[in-house]
Motif scaffolding. Structure first.
Motif, PDB file in Angstrom:
ATOM      1  N   HIS A  42       0.839  -1.203   0.000  1.00  0.00           N
ATOM      2  CA  HIS A  42       0.000   0.000   0.000  1.00  0.00           C
ATOM      3  C   HIS A  42       0.866   1.243   0.000  1.00  0.00           C
ATOM      4  O   HIS A  42       2.026   1.227   0.405  1.00  0.00           O
ATOM      5  CB  HIS A  42      -0.942  -0.003   1.201  1.00  0.00           C
ATOM      6  CG  HIS A  42      -0.237   0.029   2.529  1.00  0.00           C
ATOM      7  ND1 HIS A  42       0.300   1.180   3.060  1.00  0.00           N
ATOM      8  CD2 HIS A  42       0.030  -0.953   3.413  1.00  0.00           C
ATOM      9  CE1 HIS A  42       0.850   0.908   4.223  1.00  0.00           C
ATOM     10  NE2 HIS A  42       0.716  -0.385   4.462  1.00  0.00           N
ATOM     11  N   SER A  45       0.532   5.670   4.435  1.00  0.00           N
ATOM     12  CA  SER A  45      -0.653   5.906   5.260  1.00  0.00           C
ATOM     13  C   SER A  45      -0.398   7.095   6.187  1.00  0.00           C
ATOM     14  O   SER A  45       0.743   7.561   6.317  1.00  0.00           O
ATOM     15  CB  SER A  45      -0.983   4.662   6.101  1.00  0.00           C
ATOM     16  OG  SER A  45      -0.049   4.525   7.166  1.00  0.00           O
ATOM     17  N   THR A  54       1.489   0.734  12.034  1.00  0.00           N
ATOM     18  CA  THR A  54       0.062   0.636  11.761  1.00  0.00           C
ATOM     19  C   THR A  54      -0.509  -0.704  12.182  1.00  0.00           C
ATOM     20  O   THR A  54      -1.612  -0.783  12.700  1.00  0.00           O
ATOM     21  CB  THR A  54      -0.235   0.869  10.274  1.00  0.00           C
ATOM     22  OG1 THR A  54       0.570  -0.005   9.501  1.00  0.00           O
ATOM     23  CG2 THR A  54       0.020   2.288   9.883  1.00  0.00           C
ATOM     24  N   PRO A  60      -6.026   5.346   6.969  1.00  0.00           N
ATOM     25  CA  PRO A  60      -6.160   5.675   5.541  1.00  0.00           C
ATOM     26  C   PRO A  60      -4.853   6.122   4.890  1.00  0.00           C
ATOM     27  O   PRO A  60      -3.878   6.447   5.563  1.00  0.00           O
ATOM     28  CB  PRO A  60      -7.170   6.830   5.551  1.00  0.00           C
ATOM     29  CG  PRO A  60      -6.987   7.481   6.878  1.00  0.00           C
ATOM     30  CD  PRO A  60      -6.630   6.368   7.833  1.00  0.00           C
ATOM     31  N   LEU A  61      -4.877   6.134   3.570  1.00  0.00           N
ATOM     32  CA  LEU A  61      -3.762   6.650   2.781  1.00  0.00           C
ATOM     33  C   LEU A  61      -3.693   8.167   2.900  1.00  0.00           C
ATOM     34  O   LEU A  61      -4.711   8.838   3.069  1.00  0.00           O
ATOM     35  CB  LEU A  61      -3.947   6.304   1.300  1.00  0.00           C
ATOM     36  CG  LEU A  61      -3.883   4.847   0.890  1.00  0.00           C
ATOM     37  CD1 LEU A  61      -4.233   4.711  -0.589  1.00  0.00           C
ATOM     38  CD2 LEU A  61      -2.515   4.256   1.182  1.00  0.00           C
ATOM     39  N   THR A  62      -2.500   8.692   2.756  1.00  0.00           N
ATOM     40  CA  THR A  62      -2.320  10.137   2.615  1.00  0.00           C
ATOM     41  C   THR A  62      -2.462  10.475   1.129  1.00  0.00           C
ATOM     42  O   THR A  62      -2.549   9.581   0.277  1.00  0.00           O
ATOM     43  CB  THR A  62      -0.908  10.555   3.088  1.00  0.00           C
ATOM     44  OG1 THR A  62       0.051   9.904   2.237  1.00  0.00           O
ATOM     45  CG2 THR A  62      -0.665  10.223   4.538  1.00  0.00           C
ATOM     46  N   GLY A  65       0.267   8.789  -0.520  1.00  0.00           N
ATOM     47  CA  GLY A  65       0.003   7.365  -0.708  1.00  0.00           C
ATOM     48  C   GLY A  65      -0.867   7.104  -1.927  1.00  0.00           C
ATOM     49  O   GLY A  65      -0.649   6.133  -2.668  1.00  0.00           O
ATOM     50  N   GLU A  66      -1.841   7.967  -2.157  1.00  0.00           N
ATOM     51  CA  GLU A  66      -2.680   7.842  -3.358  1.00  0.00           C
ATOM     52  C   GLU A  66      -1.846   8.101  -4.613  1.00  0.00           C
ATOM     53  O   GLU A  66      -2.000   7.405  -5.620  1.00  0.00           O
ATOM     54  CB  GLU A  66      -3.860   8.800  -3.269  1.00  0.00           C
ATOM     55  CG  GLU A  66      -4.847   8.403  -2.183  1.00  0.00           C
ATOM     56  CD  GLU A  66      -5.970   9.405  -1.997  1.00  0.00           C
ATOM     57  OE1 GLU A  66      -6.012  10.433  -2.731  1.00  0.00           O
ATOM     58  OE2 GLU A  66      -6.810   9.176  -1.113  1.00  0.00           O
ATOM     59  N   SER A  90      -8.311  -0.664   4.706  1.00  0.00           N
ATOM     60  CA  SER A  90      -8.686   0.337   3.700  1.00  0.00           C
ATOM     61  C   SER A  90      -7.485   0.869   2.920  1.00  0.00           C
ATOM     62  O   SER A  90      -7.609   1.153   1.734  1.00  0.00           O
ATOM     63  CB  SER A  90      -9.457   1.493   4.342  1.00  0.00           C
ATOM     64  OG  SER A  90      -8.644   2.190   5.267  1.00  0.00           O
ATOM     65  N   ARG A  91      -6.316   0.995   3.544  1.00  0.00           N
ATOM     66  CA  ARG A  91      -5.152   1.522   2.814  1.00  0.00           C
ATOM     67  C   ARG A  91      -4.750   0.585   1.678  1.00  0.00           C
ATOM     68  O   ARG A  91      -4.380   1.039   0.598  1.00  0.00           O
ATOM     69  CB  ARG A  91      -3.987   1.800   3.760  1.00  0.00           C
ATOM     70  CG  ARG A  91      -3.471   0.599   4.523  1.00  0.00           C
ATOM     71  CD  ARG A  91      -2.421   1.021   5.558  1.00  0.00           C
ATOM     72  NE  ARG A  91      -1.967  -0.080   6.379  1.00  0.00           N
ATOM     73  CZ  ARG A  91      -2.492  -0.413   7.555  1.00  0.00           C
ATOM     74  NH1 ARG A  91      -3.521   0.274   8.044  1.00  0.00           N
ATOM     75  NH2 ARG A  91      -1.992  -1.412   8.248  1.00  0.00           N
ATOM     76  N   ASN A  94      -7.714   0.670  -1.009  1.00  0.00           N
ATOM     77  CA  ASN A  94      -7.687   1.892  -1.819  1.00  0.00           C
ATOM     78  C   ASN A  94      -6.499   1.910  -2.773  1.00  0.00           C
ATOM     79  O   ASN A  94      -6.619   2.395  -3.898  1.00  0.00           O
ATOM     80  CB  ASN A  94      -7.697   3.128  -0.927  1.00  0.00           C
ATOM     81  CG  ASN A  94      -9.074   3.357  -0.330  1.00  0.00           C
ATOM     82  OD1 ASN A  94     -10.087   3.000  -0.921  1.00  0.00           O
ATOM     83  ND2 ASN A  94      -9.107   3.925   0.855  1.00  0.00           N
ATOM     84  N   THR A  95      -5.361   1.375  -2.332  1.00  0.00           N
ATOM     85  CA  THR A  95      -4.216   1.261  -3.243  1.00  0.00           C
ATOM     86  C   THR A  95      -4.597   0.393  -4.430  1.00  0.00           C
ATOM     87  O   THR A  95      -4.379   0.764  -5.589  1.00  0.00           O
ATOM     88  CB  THR A  95      -2.986   0.686  -2.509  1.00  0.00           C
ATOM     89  OG1 THR A  95      -2.614   1.586  -1.445  1.00  0.00           O
ATOM     90  CG2 THR A  95      -1.815   0.492  -3.460  1.00  0.00           C
TER      91      THR A  95
END
Length: 124
Positions: A42, A45, A54, A60-62, A65-66, A90-91, A94-95
């Motif tokens: 991922h 985060s 973590t 969540p991602l920063t 991170g996105e 979720s991280r 979402n990745t």
């Protein structure tokens, strides 16, 4: 034995898929094809940014991170994926979502499993 086999033992194959026995029973042989395993971690985060472990916390991602996930997607544009495995956090989800959207392969089979959630470090 049919076909001149010397034993009735099950067919055995090495890691390269080569038969390792007296006689392959072609009714039960699984032919292996070469594939590519792609591992993606991922993106950054919120807790990675704060230099915190973590573990199983669903952080969540920063924005970075996105952006990192988009970079991975760009690098994977020429790959056709068949299947994805992802942690339930979720991280990671979402990745993976960002990558699959970018490479336009959101319809592949995705399996989410807690077995990929990583290690739980407790309250450090």
């Amino acid at each position: 034995m049919p076909g001149g086999c010397k034993s009735s033992a099950h067919s055995e194959f090495n890691l390269s898929g080569q038969f390792m026995g007296d006689c392959p029973d072609f009714d039960h042989v699984v032919f292996m094809t070469t594939g590519t395993l792609i591992l993606v971690r991922h993106g950054q985060s919120v807790w990675n940014l704060e230099n915190r472990f973590t573990g199983w916390s669903d952080v969540p991602l920063t924005a970075q991170g996105e952006a990192e996930a988009r970079i991975v997607g760009e690098k994977l544009r020429d790959f056709r994926l068949d299947h994805a495995f992802c942690s339930e956090l979720s991280r990671a989800k979402n990745t993976l979502r960002i990558v699959l959207e970018l490479i336009q392969q959101t319809g592949i089979l995705v399996e989410y499993t807690a077995a990929l959630n990583g290690r739980d470090y407790g309250d450090l």
